[in-house]
Scaffold this active site. Structure first.
Site, PDB file in Angstrom:
ATOM      1  N   LYS A  53       0.854  -0.933  -0.120  1.00  0.00           N
ATOM      2  CA  LYS A  53       0.118   0.109   0.298  1.00  0.00           C
ATOM      3  C   LYS A  53       0.905   1.020   0.027  1.00  0.00           C
ATOM      4  O   LYS A  53       0.674   2.228  -0.704  1.00  0.00           O
ATOM      5  CB  LYS A  53      -0.895  -0.654   0.976  1.00  0.00           C
ATOM      6  CG  LYS A  53      -2.470  -0.698   0.829  1.00  0.00           C
ATOM      7  CD  LYS A  53      -2.905  -1.508   1.959  1.00  0.00           C
ATOM      8  CE  LYS A  53      -3.797  -2.604   1.946  1.00  0.00           C
ATOM      9  NZ  LYS A  53      -4.472  -2.966   3.139  1.00  0.00           N
ATOM     10  N   GLN A  97      -4.515  -1.956   9.401  1.00  0.00           N
ATOM     11  CA  GLN A  97      -4.536  -3.281   8.879  1.00  0.00           C
ATOM     12  C   GLN A  97      -4.915  -4.172   9.694  1.00  0.00           C
ATOM     13  O   GLN A  97      -4.930  -4.311  10.966  1.00  0.00           O
ATOM     14  CB  GLN A  97      -3.239  -3.318   8.533  1.00  0.00           C
ATOM     15  CG  GLN A  97      -2.792  -4.486   7.927  1.00  0.00           C
ATOM     16  CD  GLN A  97      -3.689  -4.684   6.604  1.00  0.00           C
ATOM     17  OE1 GLN A  97      -3.342  -3.349   5.506  1.00  0.00           O
ATOM     18  NE2 GLN A  97      -4.150  -6.164   5.800  1.00  0.00           N
ATOM     19  N   ASP A 120     -11.496   3.156   4.166  1.00  0.00           N
ATOM     20  CA  ASP A 120     -11.529   1.712   3.798  1.00  0.00           C
ATOM     21  C   ASP A 120     -12.889   1.184   3.127  1.00  0.00           C
ATOM     22  O   ASP A 120     -13.904   0.742   3.367  1.00  0.00           O
ATOM     23  CB  ASP A 120     -11.422   0.355   4.917  1.00  0.00           C
ATOM     24  CG  ASP A 120     -10.156  -0.107   5.273  1.00  0.00           C
ATOM     25  OD1 ASP A 120     -10.212  -0.953   3.550  1.00  0.00           O
ATOM     26  OD2 ASP A 120      -9.403  -0.557   5.957  1.00  0.00           O
TER      27      ASP A 120
END
Ligand code: NAP
Length: 295
Positions: A53, A97, A120
């Protein structure tokens, strides 16, 4: 009929090239989209996702803030970091994460993220907005699936889409997005899961099958009609002694069998996977534009 392959890497590259241009335009106006990545602990898979990422941010022209915390980080320390990132004007997106180490309260952490930085798309505020059809950050993998369909020219309006899997991360959101009364949607949607009595009965009627079950061979050639479009979200490890790692990755679909009947199909790897990080970059750029009154 052998299917045309939907090349997720190519579609992702096209989208990233568009995002690079957008970032260059924003930079000229003094705006650099910023993504904060938070990783607690040293899980190897999570570490490699986070690194990927950050590389993707650098390649595309986004700023990334690397927040790697030790496995023994306390809930209070993590909540403090989220509060600081929420208040940081350089940061437009916050990605925690998952999974977090077991002693941490994951839902409390996700709820603490400012919905305006929830790139997200997992915060209930954004999930709710998505469901009622309002502008929201869309979760990355399902949004990637919709982009793959749209950019491959697949007619979605009026199509019967059968989604296999009902998780909050993939199945439910992708079904919801395709159901909306808007562009790249307006489908008739059926959702199957482990309690569905005869999945093949539904998938044989589908114009588009989206497999997100997390089990190899969930969709076989006898379960689809000729000309179907198949999107395989699954990523499964199967033992393979011929590989150095001792395994290979396969999807949920019997690719070799189904590709003989499908008109379009995504491979695994190289289908949905490359789209997920791309949609995270997309959401972060959107967030930076919204924060600066450009959207
Ligand atoms: P998940 O949370 O385990 O959910 C799986 C869903 O599939 C559940 O709703 C389950 O039904 C259903 N299911 C499982 N086996 C089934 C079967 N044999 N028949 C019908 N339904 C079945 O998984 P997930 O997070 O949604 O992920 C799904 C797959 O996508 C995994 O392989 C994952 O690795 C992959 N994935 C890929 C990406 C990417 O970027 N490419 C991103 C996210 C996920 P119940 O609800 O009844 O248990």
């Amino acid at each position: 009929m052998a299917a045309r392959i939907i090349d997720g890497k190519q579609v992702a590259q096209e989208m990233r090239a568009e995002l690079r241009q957008e970032c260059a335009r924003l930079k000229a106006a003094g705006i650099v989209p910023g993504l904060a990545v938070v990783l607690v602990g040293h899980d190897p898979a999570s570490t490699s996702y986070v690194t990927a990422k950050e590389h993707a941010c650098a390649e595309t022209g986004l700023y990334s803030s690397d927040n790697r915390l030790p496995a023994q980080t306390t809930q209070e320390e993590l909540m403090g970091l989220i509060r600081r990132l929420n208040a940081d004007p350089q940061i437009h997106g916050i990605l925690v994460q998952l999974p977090l180490p077991k002693h941490l309260n994951e839902s409390e952490v996700l709820l603490a993220i400012d919905p305006a930085k929830d790139v997200d798309g997992f915060h209930p505020f954004n999930v709710g907005k998505m469901v009622i059809g309002e502008k929201a950050f869309l979760p990355c993998t399902p949004h990637g699936v919709v982009q793959l369909l749209a950019r491959s020219g697949v007619p979605i309006a009026g199509a019967h889409v059968v989604v296999v899997g009902r998780s909050n991360i993939v199945g439910k959101p992708v079904a919801n997005m395709l159901l909306q009364k808007k562009e790249h949607a307006n489908a008739t949607v059926t959702i199957c899961h482990t309690r569905t009595k005869d999945i093949g009965y539904f998938t044989r009627q589908a114009d588009i099958v989206i497999a997100a079950a997390g089990r190899p061979n969930t969709i076989t050639a006898d379960m689809v009609k000729d000309g179907v479009v198949v999107i395989d979200v699954g990523v499964n490890r199967v033992e393979d002694a011929s590989k150095k790692a001792g395994f290979r990755l396969v999807g949920d679909v019997d690719f070799d069998g189904v590709k003989e009947k499908a008109s379009l199909i995504t491979p695994v790897p190289g289908g949905v996977g490359p789209m997920t990080i791309t949609m995270l970059l997309f959401n972060t750029v959107q967030s930076a534009k919204m924060a600066n009154g450009l959207e």
